[in-house]
Design a protein around this motif. Structure first.
Motif, PDB file in Angstrom:
ATOM      1  N   ASP A 460      71.244 -26.122 -57.327  1.00 57.44           N
ATOM      2  CA  ASP A 460      70.629 -26.011 -56.009  1.00 57.44           C
ATOM      3  C   ASP A 460      69.130 -26.171 -56.196  1.00 57.44           C
ATOM      4  O   ASP A 460      68.493 -25.389 -56.927  1.00 57.44           O
ATOM      5  CB  ASP A 460      70.959 -24.658 -55.399  1.00 57.44           C
ATOM      6  CG  ASP A 460      70.400 -24.511 -53.989  1.00 57.44           C
ATOM      7  OD1 ASP A 460      69.881 -25.509 -53.450  1.00 57.44           O
ATOM      8  OD2 ASP A 460      70.489 -23.411 -53.426  1.00 57.44           O
ATOM      9  N   GLU A 462      65.133 -27.340 -54.409  1.00 55.81           N
ATOM     10  CA  GLU A 462      64.340 -27.425 -53.191  1.00 55.81           C
ATOM     11  C   GLU A 462      63.332 -28.568 -53.361  1.00 55.81           C
ATOM     12  O   GLU A 462      62.562 -28.579 -54.325  1.00 55.81           O
ATOM     13  CB  GLU A 462      63.619 -26.114 -52.925  1.00 55.81           C
ATOM     14  CG  GLU A 462      62.835 -26.120 -51.613  1.00 55.81           C
ATOM     15  CD  GLU A 462      62.170 -24.777 -51.352  1.00 55.81           C
ATOM     16  OE1 GLU A 462      62.614 -24.064 -50.439  1.00 55.81           O
ATOM     17  OE2 GLU A 462      61.218 -24.462 -52.090  1.00 55.81           O
ATOM     18  N   ARG A 472      66.498 -28.435 -48.972  1.00 51.37           N
ATOM     19  CA  ARG A 472      67.311 -28.032 -50.111  1.00 51.37           C
ATOM     20  C   ARG A 472      68.505 -28.971 -50.253  1.00 51.37           C
ATOM     21  O   ARG A 472      69.092 -29.425 -49.265  1.00 51.37           O
ATOM     22  CB  ARG A 472      67.802 -26.596 -49.950  1.00 51.37           C
ATOM     23  CG  ARG A 472      66.676 -25.586 -49.790  1.00 51.37           C
ATOM     24  CD  ARG A 472      67.201 -24.171 -49.832  1.00 51.37           C
ATOM     25  NE  ARG A 472      67.719 -23.815 -51.144  1.00 51.37           N
ATOM     26  CZ  ARG A 472      66.982 -23.405 -52.171  1.00 51.37           C
ATOM     27  NH1 ARG A 472      65.664 -23.285 -52.030  1.00 51.37           N
ATOM     28  NH2 ARG A 472      67.521 -23.087 -53.328  1.00 51.37           N
TER      29      ARG A 472
END
Length: 489
Positions: A460, A462, A472
């Protein structure tokens, strides 16, 4: 009054002999024309390819000339098979058309009628038989019944017919019905053949009436100056009701209700085959038996010919209506009239041996330079040479920051991450100016090029856009190599 009657009769006779039918029968070459057409066209061969017709007529001409018939008062036409057939088409005895992309000849209604007349005349004597008189009386009786408006009289006649049928049924059940003599059955068969010989001409006449109606409609449409919407409504309706547009078509539409059912045609063919197996058929010669057996096929082919003419007329009329442009049609007509007029003027003054130069291409109008569209891939001139990248000065740095991945910076950054690295962690630790969404795509491309392994976890990250906004993204965890692995082989 006598002179008036004689003159009127003579004028009618002159008009009759100007028709293609009597013109064919009265011509010098009539015996050959009838013989050739009867060989070319049969009940199973209603259309003949043009090339085949020319070859077969040429073969017949050669055979007859070799046998000496060409010397008998010039009854055999001169010229090649092609020239003879073209002349027959010009005289109105043959019709040229396209069937399944093949040019074919078909008999015109006049030629069919001429063949029917000669066949009836040469087929033996015409007798006033019981069958023929009964056919006439039955036809008159049906006409009288159809015209009768008084229901009491009609009920009386129908009751009498029913009583007669009941009496005949009783005689047959009692075995008292006398068998009909073979001679009388033969007379019935002759009457059937007489009626059947008229069918091909009738069918062809209907088809030709539809073709003439089609030509009239198209010619009238080209002269029609009304609004296109009004023209469309009227002529599309005529295309749908093409069978009702001529007297012959309306008559055929009524007859089609009797013979249009395929089961009815099959039943007719079966009845004819059964009749040919009866004892009375021994009186029929070979030609009569062949004609008798072909009646069902004649009816079927005649129906197909008319329906094909109907479909063709509807298609042509609809196509003409859809492309109807009165202004363009008038321009074309005026252009053609000018060309024909110029040709006539030239023919009056030019000598007979004057050469004619063919028009190999249409003249082009000089319009100067036309506007070029984006569809023209050819550039108007050579482009200026490109400058080196080092010499380019970016005046608007913000514009470049919104561009594609910065591959040079990303590859330099990856080179310092060791032998392997986790792509999600590497992207998160990258400088801010290389953490845009497009740079994530560029980093994935570099990892795929050098070799990477997908894990079971989820990364994950950003991203940071140039305007300071973030977004994101989640993707399967990836372990990538710093440099591309090469095989020793």
């Amino acid at each position: 009054m006598t002179g008036t009657h004689a003159e009127a009769a003579y004028i009618r006779s002159l008009a009759a002999f100007r028709t293609p039918t009597l013109n064919l029968l009265h011509g010098r070459h009539a015996p050959f024309v009838i013989a050739a057409l009867s060989m070319l066209f049969t009940a199973d061969r209603p259309a003949v390819p043009v090339a085949d017709a020319h070859a077969e007529v040429a073969e017949a001409l050669d055979e007859l000339r070799a046998s000496g018939y060409d010397d008998e008062d010039r009854r055999i036409p001169s010229g090649t098979g092609r020239e003879v057939c073209r002349n027959w088409a010009k005289q109105g005895w043959l019709v040229q058309q396209i069937d399944d992309d093949v040019e074919v000849y078909r008999l015109s209604a006049h030629a069919v009628e001429a063949l029917e007349i000669t066949g009836r005349t040469g087929g033996g004597r015409t007798r006033v038989s019981t069958s023929r008189m009964r056919t006439l009386l039955d036809a008159v009786e049906r006409l009288s019944d159809s015209a009768e408006a008084d229901p009491i009289k009609r009920i009386t006649r129908l009751t009498a017919e029913r009583d007669a049928l009941d009496a005949e049924i009783l005689r047959v059940q009692a075995g008292q019905d006398a068998p009909i003599d073979d001679e009388e059955l033969y007379e019935e068969a002759e009457n059937v053949l007489h009626l059947a010989r008229e069918l091909p001409a009738d069918f062809t006449r209907v088809a030709e009436s539809l073709k003439q109606m089609q030509r009239d409609v198209v010619a009238h449409l080209r002269r029609d100056d009304r609004p296109t919407g009004e023209v469309l409504r009227e002529y599309l309706q005529r295309a749908r009701d093409v069978m009702q547009s001529t007297p012959e078509g309306r008559a055929f539409a009524g007859a089609l209700r009797l013979i249009g059912d395929p089961d009815r045609i099959d039943a007719l063919t079966e009845q004819l085959h059964t009749l040919l197996a009866q004892p009375f058929s021994r009186y029929l010669d070979v030609t009569q038996r062949s004609e008798f057996d072909a009646i069902g096929r004649r009816v079927e082919l005649g129906v197909e010919e008319v329906l094909a003419a109907q479909r063709r007329a509807s298609h042509v009329i609809t196509g003409q209506v859809k492309t109807h442009d009165p202004l363009r049609d008038r321009q074309i007509d005026e252009l053609l009239r000018d060309v024909i007029s110029g040709l006539h003027d030239w023919a009056r003054t030019a000598p007979a041996t004057a050469p004619i130069d063919p028009v190999r291409s249409l003249p082009l109008i000089d319009l100067g330079r036309l506007r070029q569209t984006v569809g023209d891939v050819r550039p108007p001139g050579a482009p200026a040479p490109l400058s080196d990248a080092d010499d380019v000065e970016y005046l608007e740095t913000d514009s470049r920051s919104w561009g594609g991945p910065r591959y040079a910076e990303l590859e330099s950054y990856v080179a310092g991450l060791g032998e392997q690295f986790d792509l999600g962690e590497a992207f998160a630790d990258a400088p801010d100016d290389t953490r845009r969404p497009v740079d994530l795509v560029g980093l994935l491309e570099i990892a795929h090029r050098n070799g990477m392994t997908e894990g079971s976890g989820i990364s994950d990250v950003e991203t940071l856009r140039p305007d300071g906004t973030t977004r994101r993204f989640a993707f399967v965890s990836v372990t990538a190599r710093t440099t591309k692995e090469h095989d020793d082989a």
